[in-house]
Design a protein around this motif. Structure first.
Motif, PDB file in Angstrom:
ATOM      1  N   LEU A 111       0.728  -1.357   0.102  1.00 51.98           N
ATOM      2  CA  LEU A 111      -0.421   0.166  -0.027  1.00 51.98           C
ATOM      3  C   LEU A 111       0.732   1.041   0.137  1.00 51.98           C
ATOM      4  CD1 LEU A 111      -2.683  -0.865   2.760  1.00 51.98           C
ATOM      5  CD2 LEU A 111      -3.589  -0.590   0.047  1.00 51.98           C
ATOM      6  N   PHE A 126      -7.072  -3.510   8.547  1.00 45.60           N
ATOM      7  CA  PHE A 126      -6.792  -2.329   9.968  1.00 45.60           C
ATOM      8  C   PHE A 126      -7.641  -2.055  11.036  1.00 45.60           C
ATOM      9  CE2 PHE A 126      -5.254  -0.793   5.503  1.00 45.60           C
ATOM     10  CZ  PHE A 126      -4.615  -0.097   5.617  1.00 45.60           C
ATOM     11  N   HIS A 165     -13.986   1.800   9.227  1.00 45.40           N
ATOM     12  CA  HIS A 165     -13.271   1.618   7.735  1.00 45.40           C
ATOM     13  C   HIS A 165     -12.891   1.143   6.689  1.00 45.40           C
ATOM     14  CE1 HIS A 165     -10.487   4.453   9.933  1.00 45.40           C
ATOM     15  NE2 HIS A 165     -11.443   5.189   9.700  1.00 45.40           N
ATOM     16  N   PHE A 167     -19.302  -2.280   4.952  1.00 45.11           N
ATOM     17  CA  PHE A 167     -20.411  -1.127   4.020  1.00 45.11           C
ATOM     18  C   PHE A 167     -21.355  -1.335   3.712  1.00 45.11           C
ATOM     19  CE2 PHE A 167     -19.352  -1.648  -0.483  1.00 45.11           C
ATOM     20  CZ  PHE A 167     -18.674  -3.073  -0.671  1.00 45.11           C
ATOM     21  N   ASN A 217     -13.741  -9.772  -5.012  1.00 44.78           N
ATOM     22  CA  ASN A 217     -12.708  -8.320  -6.348  1.00 44.78           C
ATOM     23  C   ASN A 217     -11.745  -9.493  -6.840  1.00 44.78           C
ATOM     24  OD1 ASN A 217     -13.817  -5.893  -6.285  1.00 44.78           O
ATOM     25  ND2 ASN A 217     -12.849  -5.628  -4.294  1.00 44.78           N
ATOM     26  N   MET A 230     -10.485 -14.346   1.266  1.00 45.33           N
ATOM     27  CA  MET A 230      -9.109 -14.430   0.380  1.00 45.33           C
ATOM     28  C   MET A 230      -8.096 -15.120   0.464  1.00 45.33           C
ATOM     29  SD  MET A 230      -9.843  -9.388   0.083  1.00 45.33           S
ATOM     30  CE  MET A 230      -9.133 -10.176  -1.504  1.00 45.33           C
ATOM     31  N   MET A 259      -0.674   9.341   0.256  1.00 39.28           N
ATOM     32  CA  MET A 259      -1.111   9.562  -1.392  1.00 39.28           C
ATOM     33  C   MET A 259      -1.898  11.231  -1.554  1.00 39.28           C
ATOM     34  SD  MET A 259      -3.874   5.995  -2.398  1.00 39.28           S
ATOM     35  CE  MET A 259      -3.092   5.329  -1.642  1.00 39.28           C
ATOM     36  N   LYS A 315      -6.975   6.266   4.868  1.00 40.27           N
ATOM     37  CA  LYS A 315      -7.430   5.206   5.530  1.00 40.27           C
ATOM     38  C   LYS A 315      -8.547   3.725   4.786  1.00 40.27           C
ATOM     39  CE  LYS A 315      -5.983   5.316   9.797  1.00 40.27           C
ATOM     40  NZ  LYS A 315      -6.087   6.714  11.507  1.00 40.27           N
ATOM     41  N   ILE A 316      -9.751   4.481   4.688  1.00 37.08           N
ATOM     42  CA  ILE A 316     -10.605   3.944   4.220  1.00 37.08           C
ATOM     43  C   ILE A 316     -10.517   2.805   2.841  1.00 37.08           C
ATOM     44  CG2 ILE A 316     -12.737   3.631   3.496  1.00 37.08           C
ATOM     45  CD1 ILE A 316     -13.369   5.522   5.326  1.00 37.08           C
ATOM     46  N   LYS A 343      -7.362   2.683   2.099  1.00 40.81           N
ATOM     47  CA  LYS A 343      -6.495   1.415   1.756  1.00 40.81           C
ATOM     48  C   LYS A 343      -7.061  -0.227   2.497  1.00 40.81           C
ATOM     49  CE  LYS A 343      -2.487   4.077   2.697  1.00 40.81           C
ATOM     50  NZ  LYS A 343      -1.273   5.178   3.953  1.00 40.81           N
ATOM     51  N   ALA A 344      -8.174   0.538   3.373  1.00 34.59           N
ATOM     52  CA  ALA A 344      -8.737  -0.671   4.003  1.00 34.59           C
ATOM     53  C   ALA A 344      -9.019  -1.340   2.440  1.00 34.59           C
ATOM     54  CB  ALA A 344      -9.744  -0.569   4.762  1.00 34.59           C
ATOM     55  N   GLN A 345      -9.845  -0.563   1.495  1.00 39.03           N
ATOM     56  CA  GLN A 345     -10.614  -1.746   0.541  1.00 39.03           C
ATOM     57  C   GLN A 345      -9.850  -1.811  -0.102  1.00 39.03           C
ATOM     58  OE1 GLN A 345     -12.767  -2.031   1.662  1.00 39.03           O
ATOM     59  NE2 GLN A 345     -14.446  -0.600   2.357  1.00 39.03           N
ATOM     60  N   MET A 346      -8.813  -1.507  -0.889  1.00 39.75           N
ATOM     61  CA  MET A 346      -7.447  -1.932  -1.227  1.00 39.75           C
ATOM     62  C   MET A 346      -7.345  -3.187  -1.244  1.00 39.75           C
ATOM     63  SD  MET A 346      -6.063   2.030  -2.593  1.00 39.75           S
ATOM     64  CE  MET A 346      -4.600   1.237  -3.583  1.00 39.75           C
ATOM     65  N   SER A 347      -6.476  -3.447   0.392  1.00 44.35           N
ATOM     66  CA  SER A 347      -6.558  -4.442   0.875  1.00 44.35           C
ATOM     67  C   SER A 347      -7.854  -5.606   0.753  1.00 44.35           C
ATOM     68  CB  SER A 347      -6.043  -4.506   2.591  1.00 44.35           C
ATOM     69  OG  SER A 347      -5.504  -3.437   2.668  1.00 44.35           O
ATOM     70  N   ARG A 348      -8.401  -5.347   0.381  1.00 41.57           N
ATOM     71  CA  ARG A 348      -9.594  -6.376   0.062  1.00 41.57           C
ATOM     72  C   ARG A 348      -9.867  -6.392  -1.836  1.00 41.57           C
ATOM     73  NH1 ARG A 348     -14.814  -6.780   3.392  1.00 41.57           N
ATOM     74  NH2 ARG A 348     -15.435  -4.821   3.088  1.00 41.57           N
ATOM     75  N   GLY A 349      -8.614  -5.925  -2.186  1.00 45.96           N
ATOM     76  CA  GLY A 349      -8.583  -5.802  -3.880  1.00 45.96           C
ATOM     77  C   GLY A 349      -9.664  -5.255  -4.690  1.00 45.96           C
ATOM     78  N   ALA A 350     -10.667  -3.686  -3.838  1.00 44.28           N
ATOM     79  CA  ALA A 350     -10.667  -2.551  -4.807  1.00 44.28           C
ATOM     80  C   ALA A 350      -9.683  -2.227  -5.501  1.00 44.28           C
ATOM     81  CB  ALA A 350     -11.249  -2.116  -3.761  1.00 44.28           C
ATOM     82  N   ASP A 351     -10.462  -1.613  -6.480  1.00 43.78           N
ATOM     83  CA  ASP A 351      -9.297  -0.973  -7.425  1.00 43.78           C
ATOM     84  C   ASP A 351     -10.279   0.520  -8.384  1.00 43.78           C
ATOM     85  OD1 ASP A 351      -8.423   0.291  -9.418  1.00 43.78           O
ATOM     86  OD2 ASP A 351      -9.003  -2.071 -10.661  1.00 43.78           O
ATOM     87  N   PRO A 388     -17.471   1.584  -1.609  1.00 42.89           N
ATOM     88  CA  PRO A 388     -17.421   0.919  -0.913  1.00 42.89           C
ATOM     89  C   PRO A 388     -16.314   2.054  -0.356  1.00 42.89           C
ATOM     90  CG  PRO A 388     -16.447  -0.062  -2.812  1.00 42.89           C
ATOM     91  CD  PRO A 388     -17.115   0.977  -3.319  1.00 42.89           C
ATOM     92  N   VAL A 390     -18.884   4.776   1.282  1.00 44.41           N
ATOM     93  CA  VAL A 390     -20.521   4.304   2.775  1.00 44.41           C
ATOM     94  C   VAL A 390     -19.335   4.681   4.308  1.00 44.41           C
ATOM     95  CG1 VAL A 390     -21.714   2.354   3.804  1.00 44.41           C
ATOM     96  CG2 VAL A 390     -22.115   3.236   1.137  1.00 44.41           C
ATOM     97  N   PRO A 391     -18.596   3.769   4.362  1.00 44.31           N
ATOM     98  CA  PRO A 391     -17.445   4.461   5.278  1.00 44.31           C
ATOM     99  C   PRO A 391     -17.608   5.250   5.842  1.00 44.31           C
ATOM    100  CG  PRO A 391     -16.181   2.788   4.511  1.00 44.31           C
ATOM    101  CD  PRO A 391     -17.761   3.274   3.524  1.00 44.31           C
TER     102      PRO A 391
END
Lengths: 284, 268
Positions: free
Chosen positions: A56, A89, A94, A97, A111, A160, B1, B176-177, B179-187, B202, B205-206
């Protein structure tokens, strides 16, 4: 699975001129199937470290190798890395949703482009593993208790099927019962599913009981690295940076300092009590 | 970022400019901005530019910090300059189709560009040296007379300061959100517009949930401290003019007089 960090530095705010070193020259190898605890104060760089591990954040200099491959190299799939090195996290708020618990957990595997059947199967399995009962599956995640939210968040990453599970302060804000529950869960996942767990915490007590290896961070530097018993020998150094050894180990060391020859290898209260009993038996 | 975004950013400092009364700074910036529209010759920019450099030096804010504020309007700047350069009627130097480069055009182009740049960097100096709280305090004071006509000046000022205070918090939370969603494969970066919008759910909403939660907590905290609006409310740090502020007003007047004298006598 192995993660290797070579001379990793991370500097904040280079562009604004107010530089801050979050990580200084970290060299580290995380092996397969380890339960590692990373302990340090706020601002010690432990959270930054976790975000480097799954790509990240990018190190300012140095290399991170996942199974020997440089994760910053061109063509290295970050998405694949994030699947393999699952990061949970600190605040479940965070990431939750969706309208229901099960849908939220499905977000990760969906995903990955899996089939519906596979997605649902993995999500159910993950929720079962973290101990979320069936009647909660259709509840809105925001209606859950703090501990439940956290478990759903862990399930969301677990679905995952990562090789290593990285958790940033997973017990913060939970009551003692909730804390034990989460930590026991991590231990079970580690033992039964053979996945590596990297647990970040500011509490030595949390980490000591479960981790096989402890990394101590202070102001961006890795100051201690070893098995818990080994790390606790540096009691004085730990105290200097404001960290305490677990209370039971502390008692053993204090007794030793006052002339009682007890075995200081005791992290849990049970072990400590046993060691003291052994000593008393030897005396009589 | 997302940390790199700078909206109304404050540059921590201990300079004379930082210490000046925010009312003086708000009035000063207003006068300065208006003054930029009060002359027709480029020589005026020499005076205005020198005044800016003087204040900048006193404020000890690094120049590149101020320049960074120009980035968002770079497009506008180039656009205006080009428009003025190529479509101003007058003595033609070079001609291509409808494009008409004239002597007057070059002059006007430089003129407009300088004015725009000074407008932006002049006002950014205010936010760089004044905390949002001071700024709203000054606004509240300066808009005070409108209270008599029933305008909710205090409430608006309070809302402004709360909004400003939450910008960095919400930015950090967004980071932070994400990053958290990218960790779950969000793009969040690829796909067409519709796709991208859907991928924002995603994240949004948070973020909204947390914003309302924060607002709720803040309302409780204010209520617990018996906050009930502006009437009869005193300030912990009331704004007070010091001698340096009067001198500051003096300097402002000197600048204005100098500007008028120079632009009336020298016609370049």
């Amino acid at each position: 699975m192995s993660i290797q960090l070579e001379n990793v530095n991370y500097i904040y705010g280079e562009s604004s001129g107010q530089e801050k070193w979050a990580l200084k020259n970290i060299n580290l190898t995380l092996h397969d199937n380890e339960f590692v605890g990373i302990v340090g104060h706020t601002g010690s760089g432990k959270s930054t470290l976790t975000q480097l591990l799954n790509g990240l954040e990018k190190p300012s200099s140095g290399q991170i190798l996942y199974n020997g491959q440089d994760i910053q190299a061109e063509g290295f799939s970050k998405k694949e890395l994030r699947r393999k090195a699952g990061l949970v996290f600190q605040y479940p708020e965070h990431q939750l949703f969706e309208v229901s618990v099960i849908k939220d957990v499905e977000f990760g595997p969906r995903n990955l482009g899996l089939t519906n059947l596979e997605v649902e199967k993995r999500s159910f399995d993950a929720l079962k593993q973290v101990g979320i009962s069936d009647e909660l599956l259709d509840v809105a995640p925001f209606a859950l208790s703090g501990g439940q939210k956290r478990r759903v968040a862990i399930a969301g990453v677990l679905a995952m099927q990562p090789e290593v599970l990285i958790l940033d302060e997973p017990t913060a804000g939970l009551d003692p019962a909730g804390r034990t529950e989460i930590l026991e869960l991590l231990q079970r996942l580690h033992r039964e599913n053979n996945i590596s767990v990297i647990l970040v915490s500011h509490s030595m007590d949390d980490v000591a009981r479960y981790a096989e290896r402890i990394l101590v961070m202070n102001q961006g530097e890795l100051v201690l690295d070893g098995a818990p018993e080994k790390v606790f020998r540096y009691r004085k150094e730990l105290r200097e940076i404001g960290l305490d050894v677990p209370q039971s180990a502390n008692i053993l060391y204090e007794l030793r300092d006052r002339g009682m020859d007890v075995d200081t290898n005791g992290i849990t209260p049970e072990q400590a009590a046993q060691n003291i009993a052994d000593y008393l038996r030897r005396q009589s | 970022m997302i940390r790199d975004i700078t909206i109304g950013q404050y540059y921590q400092g201990e300079s004379l400019i930082h210490k000046l009364d925010p009312r003086l700074k708000v009035v000063g910036v207003l006068v300065y901005l208006i003054s930029l529209f009060c002359f027709r010759y480029v020589i005026g920019f020499l005076v205005a530019g020198l005044f800016f450099v003087l204040v900048l030096k006193l404020s000890k804010v690094p120049f590149r910090y101020v320049i960074k504020g120009l980035k968002p309007i770079l497009f506008l700047l180039v656009f205006t300059a080009a428009l003025n350069l190529l479509w101003t009627p007058g003595e033609t130097i070079w001609r291509f189709g409808i494009l008409n480069l004239t002597k007057e055009g070059i002059y006007k182009c430089i003129f407009m560009a300088l004015r725009l740049i000074l407008l932006i960097i002049g006002s950014s100096l205010l936010t760089l040296t004044t905390t949002p709280n001071q700024l709203t305090d000054a606004m509240e004071y300066l808009l005070g007379p409108f209270k008599r006509f029933g305008a909710p000046v205090h409430e608006v000022a309070m809302m402004m300061s709360i909004a400003l205070r939450f910008i960095p918090i919400l930015l950090e939370e967004t980071d932070k959100i994400m990053k958290a969603q990218m960790s779950r494969g969000a793009d969040f970066e690829s796909g067409n517009l519709m796709h991208r919008l859907r991928n924002m759910i995603p994240l949004l909403v948070p973020l909204f949930v947390s914003a309302t939660r924060r607002a709720n907590e803040l309302a409780y905290a204010m209520d617990a401290r018996c906050y009930n609006g502006g009437a009869g409310r005193t300030k912990m740090k009331p704004l007070k003019y010091h001698s340096r502020d009067y001198k500051g007003y003096g300097v402002l007047v000197v600048y204005l007089v100098l500007l008028i004298v120079v632009t009336r006598t020298v016609a370049i």
